[in-house]
Design a protein around this motif. Sequence first.
Motif, short mmCIF file in Angstrom:
data_model
loop_
_atom_site.label_atom_id
_atom_site.label_comp_id
_atom_site.label_asym_id
_atom_site.label_seq_id
_atom_site.Cartn_x
_atom_site.Cartn_y
_atom_site.Cartn_z
N GLY A 233 66.06 -26.02 -20.03
CA GLY A 233 65.48 -27.13 -19.06
C GLY A 233 66.29 -27.52 -17.93
N ALA A 234 65.80 -27.03 -16.86
CA ALA A 234 66.92 -27.46 -15.51
C ALA A 234 66.15 -28.60 -14.48
CB ALA A 234 67.22 -26.24 -14.88
N THR A 235 66.96 -29.49 -14.17
CA THR A 235 66.39 -30.37 -13.23
C THR A 235 67.46 -30.60 -11.99
OG1 THR A 235 65.10 -32.34 -12.80
CG2 THR A 235 67.01 -32.29 -14.51
N THR A 236 67.00 -31.43 -10.90
CA THR A 236 68.16 -31.52 -10.03
C THR A 236 69.12 -32.87 -10.64
OG1 THR A 236 66.41 -33.12 -8.94
CG2 THR A 236 66.92 -30.72 -7.87
N ARG A 237 70.12 -33.10 -10.17
CA ARG A 237 70.99 -34.20 -10.55
C ARG A 237 70.60 -35.23 -10.06
NH1 ARG A 237 75.15 -32.76 -14.04
NH2 ARG A 237 75.73 -30.75 -14.36
N ASP A 238 70.25 -35.27 -8.81
CA ASP A 238 69.67 -36.38 -7.99
C ASP A 238 68.30 -36.30 -7.51
OD1 ASP A 238 72.41 -37.39 -8.05
OD2 ASP A 238 72.82 -35.81 -6.44
N GLY A 239 67.76 -37.31 -7.73
CA GLY A 239 66.16 -37.45 -7.52
C GLY A 239 65.10 -37.01 -8.34
N ALA A 240 65.59 -36.83 -9.65
CA ALA A 240 64.42 -36.22 -10.59
C ALA A 240 63.59 -37.54 -10.55
CB ALA A 240 65.30 -35.50 -11.66
N PRO A 241 62.29 -37.26 -11.01
CA PRO A 241 61.25 -38.30 -11.20
C PRO A 241 61.84 -38.78 -12.66
CG PRO A 241 60.13 -36.22 -10.63
CD PRO A 241 61.58 -36.19 -10.77
N PRO A 242 61.53 -40.23 -12.89
CA PRO A 242 61.84 -40.67 -14.20
C PRO A 242 60.99 -40.29 -15.43
CG PRO A 242 60.60 -42.28 -12.85
CD PRO A 242 60.80 -41.05 -11.84
N THR A 243 60.07 -39.41 -15.12
CA THR A 243 59.42 -38.97 -16.24
C THR A 243 60.11 -37.67 -16.79
OG1 THR A 243 58.22 -37.41 -14.71
CG2 THR A 243 56.97 -39.47 -15.41
N VAL A 244 61.15 -36.93 -15.98
CA VAL A 244 61.53 -35.85 -16.47
C VAL A 244 62.54 -35.95 -17.78
CG1 VAL A 244 63.74 -34.12 -15.92
CG2 VAL A 244 61.61 -34.60 -14.24
N PRO A 245 63.58 -37.25 -17.83
CA PRO A 245 64.44 -37.57 -19.18
C PRO A 245 63.21 -37.63 -20.33
CG PRO A 245 65.26 -38.73 -17.36
CD PRO A 245 63.96 -38.00 -16.87
N ILE A 246 62.15 -38.52 -20.22
CA ILE A 246 61.30 -38.58 -21.15
C ILE A 246 60.72 -37.08 -21.85
CG2 ILE A 246 59.04 -39.57 -22.06
CD1 ILE A 246 59.71 -41.76 -19.66
N ALA A 247 60.34 -36.48 -20.50
CA ALA A 247 59.74 -34.99 -21.03
C ALA A 247 60.88 -34.18 -21.74
CB ALA A 247 59.35 -34.45 -19.83
N LEU A 248 62.14 -34.06 -21.37
CA LEU A 248 63.16 -33.32 -21.94
C LEU A 248 63.13 -33.78 -23.34
CD1 LEU A 248 65.87 -32.92 -19.01
CD2 LEU A 248 64.32 -30.89 -20.40
N ALA A 249 63.34 -35.11 -23.53
CA ALA A 249 63.48 -35.76 -24.82
C ALA A 249 62.57 -35.57 -25.81
CB ALA A 249 63.66 -37.28 -24.79
N LEU A 250 61.32 -35.44 -25.43
CA LEU A 250 60.04 -34.83 -26.12
C LEU A 250 60.26 -33.47 -26.88
CD1 LEU A 250 57.24 -36.80 -24.33
CD2 LEU A 250 58.06 -37.30 -26.70
N LEU A 251 60.59 -32.59 -25.50
CA LEU A 251 60.65 -31.19 -25.85
C LEU A 251 61.79 -30.89 -26.98
CD1 LEU A 251 59.94 -28.38 -25.50
CD2 LEU A 251 61.38 -28.40 -23.16
N GLU A 252 62.87 -31.60 -26.77
CA GLU A 252 64.27 -31.37 -27.68
C GLU A 252 63.56 -31.95 -29.09
OE1 GLU A 252 67.50 -34.05 -26.89
OE2 GLU A 252 68.90 -32.38 -27.63
N ASP A 253 62.70 -33.03 -29.33
CA ASP A 253 62.20 -33.14 -30.54
C ASP A 253 61.56 -32.13 -31.23
OD1 ASP A 253 63.56 -35.72 -30.32
OD2 ASP A 253 61.87 -36.82 -29.62
N ILE A 254 60.50 -31.40 -30.29
CA ILE A 254 59.57 -30.44 -30.78
C ILE A 254 60.52 -29.25 -31.30
CG2 ILE A 254 57.94 -28.94 -30.10
CD1 ILE A 254 56.60 -31.16 -28.36
N LEU A 255 61.32 -28.93 -30.32
CA LEU A 255 61.91 -27.78 -30.68
C LEU A 255 63.10 -27.90 -32.05
CD1 LEU A 255 63.03 -26.47 -27.18
CD2 LEU A 255 61.32 -25.60 -28.59
N SER A 256 63.62 -29.28 -32.24
CA SER A 256 64.18 -29.44 -33.38
C SER A 256 63.72 -29.50 -34.56
CB SER A 256 64.97 -30.73 -33.25
OG SER A 256 65.92 -30.71 -32.03
N ALA A 257 62.16 -29.87 -34.53
CA ALA A 257 61.39 -29.87 -35.66
C ALA A 257 60.93 -28.64 -36.14
CB ALA A 257 60.17 -30.84 -35.36
#
Length: 293
Positions: A267-291
């Motif tokens: 999952g790739a995103t820009t280092r600067d200027g990414a919307p604050p929703t992106v870290p939340i989205a990545l964390a949720l995706l990581e939880d789903i993939l881990s499960a």
Amino acid sequence: MRLEIKHLHLVRSICQTHNLTRAAEQLFLSQPALSKQLAELEDRLGFALFHRTRKAMLPTEAGLAFNRHAQRILDDVAALEDHLSSYGRHDRGRLRVSLDPLHHADWLPAWLHALRQRLPNVDVQIRQVPDLLHSLRQRESDLIVIGETSPAADTFFHPLNPDELVVILPPDHALGTKPWLEAANLSGQTLLYHFELEQSYLYRRYLHPQQIRLGSAQHIQDIPTIIALVRLGSGISVLPRRLLQGNEHGLLVRPIGEQGFHFNWYGATTRDGAPPTVPIALALLEDILSAAS
């Protein structure tokens, strides 16, 4: 003439209470301070907003009109404050997600469901774009799912899940006798491929450096069609193994190299200027993939 928000609150409170003392309490002011503010406002306007009687403060016709507008403006200000504060809580806005067409996104329904629960007011858009990294750098996508690529200083790559590139063959293909294939085995073959060949990782990493010449290459941007044509004996293809899960009947599947051609999806995103929703989205995706692993 310049009005301030405090003047709108002042007039509204007096109209609601008809009493300077109670209005002052409502506004957390002293009664003399409120009286002074009202006098200054009326002096600025050049007319009275209230009739003073022994028992009550009664709005004049101008005072009633002022209060109607004040109420409407204050309601709009309150709605705006609530709307803007929701951005600070990251529960509003837009999240544009672009996926590599060769990625087997079996996690997508569960992830979208989790996003809807966590960020109910965020507009999540799922789409495909011609060039994932270009889309990200041009701020046309907020988050992309991409396979192996070169590191970039302006891009953050978050590992998602492993995969493997494999060659798929028709059941009676001569290369089917080999337990694994090398890039050189593609020489002279008809390759059915999703990408424009010369823009692909396969070409840049293997075919071009080793000067391997295919018999022909057919560009087909539909994975089910590629798989169906391989089954019919029209050619061979190179696809991620995860993409074939549950769809390997009528095919021979061979690894590339004795150890296989393993890679990661990111999952790739820009280092600067990414919307604050992106870290939340990545964390949720990581939880789903881990499960699921």
